[in-house]
Design an enzyme around this catalytic site. Structure first.
Site, PDB file in Angstrom:
ATOM      1  N   HIS A  94      38.700 -60.312   1.065  1.00 42.91           N
ATOM      2  CA  HIS A  94      39.038 -60.090   2.427  1.00 42.91           C
ATOM      3  C   HIS A  94      39.795 -58.744   2.869  1.00 42.91           C
ATOM      4  O   HIS A  94      39.643 -59.028   3.439  1.00 42.91           O
ATOM      5  CB  HIS A  94      39.812 -61.780   3.031  1.00 42.91           C
ATOM      6  N   ASP A 113      42.952 -53.136   8.413  1.00 43.18           N
ATOM      7  CA  ASP A 113      42.387 -54.814   8.503  1.00 43.18           C
ATOM      8  C   ASP A 113      40.692 -54.865   7.543  1.00 43.18           C
ATOM      9  O   ASP A 113      40.359 -54.351   7.847  1.00 43.18           O
ATOM     10  CB  ASP A 113      42.264 -55.648  10.025  1.00 43.18           C
TER      11      ASP A 113
HETATM   12  P1  ADQ Z   1      44.343 -62.437   8.178  1.00 43.52           P
HETATM   13  O1  ADQ Z   1      44.293 -61.205   8.108  1.00 43.52           O
HETATM   14  O2  ADQ Z   1      44.334 -63.676   8.464  1.00 43.52           O
HETATM   15  O3  ADQ Z   1      42.886 -62.677   7.178  1.00 43.52           O
HETATM   16  P2  ADQ Z   1      42.193 -62.641   9.912  1.00 43.52           P
HETATM   17  O4  ADQ Z   1      40.520 -62.226  10.529  1.00 43.52           O
HETATM   18  O5  ADQ Z   1      42.381 -62.025  11.736  1.00 43.52           O
HETATM   19  O6  ADQ Z   1      43.150 -62.325   9.905  1.00 43.52           O
HETATM   20  O7  ADQ Z   1      42.352 -64.061  10.922  1.00 43.52           O
HETATM   21  C1  ADQ Z   1      42.941 -64.511  11.370  1.00 43.52           C
HETATM   22  C2  ADQ Z   1      42.906 -66.282  12.024  1.00 43.52           C
HETATM   23  O8  ADQ Z   1      43.885 -66.875  12.059  1.00 43.52           O
HETATM   24  C3  ADQ Z   1      42.139 -65.764  13.146  1.00 43.52           C
HETATM   25  O9  ADQ Z   1      40.987 -66.985  12.588  1.00 43.52           O
HETATM   26  C4  ADQ Z   1      42.705 -66.607  14.397  1.00 43.52           C
HETATM   27  O10 ADQ Z   1      42.096 -67.189  15.069  1.00 43.52           O
HETATM   28  C5  ADQ Z   1      43.891 -67.559  13.618  1.00 43.52           C
HETATM   29  N1  ADQ Z   1      44.769 -66.794  14.320  1.00 43.52           N
HETATM   30  C6  ADQ Z   1      45.637 -66.401  14.024  1.00 43.52           C
HETATM   31  N2  ADQ Z   1      47.208 -66.628  15.233  1.00 43.52           N
HETATM   32  C7  ADQ Z   1      47.214 -67.336  15.011  1.00 43.52           C
HETATM   33  C8  ADQ Z   1      47.656 -69.184  16.400  1.00 43.52           C
HETATM   34  N3  ADQ Z   1      48.890 -68.092  16.831  1.00 43.52           N
HETATM   35  N4  ADQ Z   1      47.215 -69.842  16.586  1.00 43.52           N
HETATM   36  C9  ADQ Z   1      45.789 -69.766  15.760  1.00 43.52           C
HETATM   37  N5  ADQ Z   1      45.556 -69.434  15.264  1.00 43.52           N
HETATM   38  C10 ADQ Z   1      45.600 -68.509  14.624  1.00 43.52           C
HETATM   39  C11 ADQ Z   1      41.837 -62.201   6.063  1.00 43.52           C
HETATM   40  C12 ADQ Z   1      41.749 -61.099   5.837  1.00 43.52           C
HETATM   41  C13 ADQ Z   1      41.212 -60.039   7.753  1.00 43.52           C
HETATM   42  C14 ADQ Z   1      40.763 -60.853   7.072  1.00 43.52           C
HETATM   43  C15 ADQ Z   1      40.295 -62.755   6.469  1.00 43.52           C
HETATM   44  C16 ADQ Z   1      38.760 -63.226   6.833  1.00 43.52           C
HETATM   45  O11 ADQ Z   1      43.209 -59.773   6.484  1.00 43.52           O
HETATM   46  O12 ADQ Z   1      40.926 -58.794   7.472  1.00 43.52           O
HETATM   47  O13 ADQ Z   1      39.077 -61.210   8.512  1.00 43.52           O
HETATM   48  O14 ADQ Z   1      40.859 -62.355   5.784  1.00 43.52           O
HETATM   49  O15 ADQ Z   1      38.308 -62.479   5.944  1.00 43.52           O
END
Ligand code: ADQ
Length: 496
Positions: free
Chosen positions: A155, A363
């Protein structure tokens, strides 16, 4: 068709059978519901003595969760996974620390998880392993005699070989990855980093159809960008836009424009640089004073890792400094909220923002960028300002793409986004929605699993042909460590 077994570090906590959180959890659960299957991983609990997996059946899905001891947690999770691999894979090897013992713990936990999963595996199952915590997992299962197809999806980014080589057991990690039948990355760039490691390092060859032959193993290596369900998000954001929290935000803005960011609190997300680019915009454009606010939502993660405490303090300091510099009696430039929101509510909040500001320093994909776009009102959409270092930049042609290290460029992009004419906003939004629909979450899952099934079928045909051939005509891949070894020692580390 056999069952799907998903293995991830954390099994997402469920509420009435629905996962509590984002992309991976939703995609995994949907896939499992369709085929029936098992979701195996850590429960999130630490215990004094490890016990057998806890099995819970909900409809067609079996949840099998295990606990970790404090030592496992410290070495495997907090140590090697999050203090060595996470920073290095995000190009922050300045923040990485390597401890041989922690790597030993990482291998030990992978072996132990494989042993706990093995009795649950049936002959026709296919196994899909997720993320950097579990790189050695296929190798551990193979050592136990498991013959099922096994795929791996990373990921987070895979760094270029020069950076990867700062992790002492880098070669062993890449070798472990070659024990999967399919290895998937988020972007073409990540896939290329893997192929470069193999080819330029002289470890193997890559054929035109993406098959890698290295260390006596054949595997398919592809880019499978993770998606979202844009139309479901669009519906949720519209439905929740009447919620009290959303109305309060609207009232608090009183006609001011809103730039919004949502991230986990992590150094890879570039939060300080993001605040500073917004500061630069206010510094260069006094006309914006009192007319725009930045709302940053960032719930803390891994708060027991020292670096995260430091980021939190720095960020609070930056927000305070910038607010102290520009705030007026009735206007606070930056609102920084350290909390989690219910998912649908978050989507409705996105809909209120004229600008989605997603500027990580690195990311894998970044689902927030995709969610922001999907949450917009099609009649009056906002604009996405997106870092070139997010995997999502390969897929969102309508975003204003910035280099987050360039504060002036980012500040200019924010201004441009805030002032963009309606027709251009709509046209960019439509381009991005088309791409999100074309590459939605089912496409990610189905493409990966189809490749895994077809590679596995081809391999079993070859294996049968080999068995039919005279002895000695073909050599089977030979594992380097023994299945009976209770804890494979980090060989690369020992060699130093
Ligand atoms: P993450 O680094 O966790 O994931 P991301 O892809 O941005 O990052 O996903 C975060 C998720 O958490 C999103 O669905 C977002 O809506 C939710 N979220 C964030 N802050 C929140 C809050 N305050 N309240 C509720 N929900 C919140 C890892 C990798 C990423 C990759 C994903 C999926 O680092 O690059 O996109 O996996 O493969």
């Amino acid at each position: 068709m056999g069952r799907l077994i998903v293995v991830s570090n954390r099994v997402a906590p469920t509420q009435e059978g629905r996962p509590a959180a984002g992309g991976l959890a939703v995609g995994v659960l949907d896939a499992l519901k369709e085929t029936g299957g098992v979701w195996f991983g850590w429960s999130g609990e630490t215990v004094a003595e490890p016990s057998a997996p806890v099995i819970e059946q909900q409809g067609s899905v079996t949840y099998a969760t295990v606990s970790l001891t404090r030592r496992d947690y410290d070495q495997y999770y907090k140590g090697f996974s999050n203090t060595t691999l996470w920073p290095t894979f995000h190009y922050r090897n300045d923040l990485a620390r390597y401890e041989r013992q922690e790597y030993g713990g990482y291998l030990r936990v992978n072996v132990s998880l494989a042993r706990q999963l093995q009795p649950l595996i049936e002959p026709d199952d296919i196994i899909w392993v997720h993320d950097y915590h579990l790189i050695p997992f296929a190798r551990c299962l193979r050592d136990l005699g498991v013959k099922n197809p096994i795929g791996f999806f990373l990921h987070i980014p895979l760094p270029v070989p020069e950076v990867l080589r700062s992790v002492p057991p880098h070669e062993e990690l890449i070798k472990f990855m070659c024990h999967y039948d399919v290895v998937g990355f988020q972007t073409g760039a990540d896939r290329q980093a893997f192929l470069d490691y193999i080819e330029r390092g002289g470890h193997g060859t890559v054929s035109d159809d993406g098959m890698v032959h290295a260390w006596d193993r054949f595997l398919k290596v592809g880019a499978y960008p993770i998606g979202i369900y844009p139309d479901a998000i669009a519906r949720a954001s519209a439905q929740f836009s009447d919620r009290k929290a959303v109305r309060s935000l609207r009232e608090a803005m009183r006609g001011r424009k809103l730039i919004m960011s949502v991230d986990r609190l992590d150094y890879s997300k570039g939060l300080a640089e993001r605040f500073q680019a917004f500061e630069r915009m206010l510094q260069n454009g006094p006309g914006w004073h009192g007319r725009v606010s930045l709302l940053q939502i960032a719930p803390p993660t891994r708060s027991d890792v020292q670096t995260y405490q430091t980021i939190r303090r720095n960020l609070e300091g930056e927000a305070g400094r910038i607010n102290g510099r520009f705030a007026q009696l009735d206007w606070t430039p930056i609102q920084y909220l350290n909390r989690k929101y219910e998912r649908n509510l978050l989507m409705a909040l996105f809909r209120e923002a004229q600008v989605g500001y997603v500027a990580p320093l690195r990311d894998g994909m970044n689902l927030v960028a995709k969610e922001y776009v999907a949450s917009q009102n099609p009649e009056d959409p906002g604009v996405l300002v997106l870092s070139q270092f997010a995997g999502a930049a390969e897929q969102l042609p309508g975003a204003l793409v910035v280099n987050p290290y360039d504060l002036n460029q980012t500040a200019e992009a924010l201004e441009r986004a805030l002032s963009m004419p309606h027709a251009e906003r709509v046209s960019r939004y439509n381009d991005m929605m088309a791409s999100l629909r074309e590459n939605n979450l089912s496409v990610w899952r189905d493409t990966f699993l189809a490749d895994l099934r077809s590679v596995a079928t081809a391999a079993s045909v070859t294996a049968k042909a080999r068995t039919a051939a005279p002895a000695g005509a073909a050599s089977a891949p030979s594992p380097a460590t023994s299945a009976s070894a209770p804890e494979p020692a980090p060989r690369a580390a020992r060699a130093q």
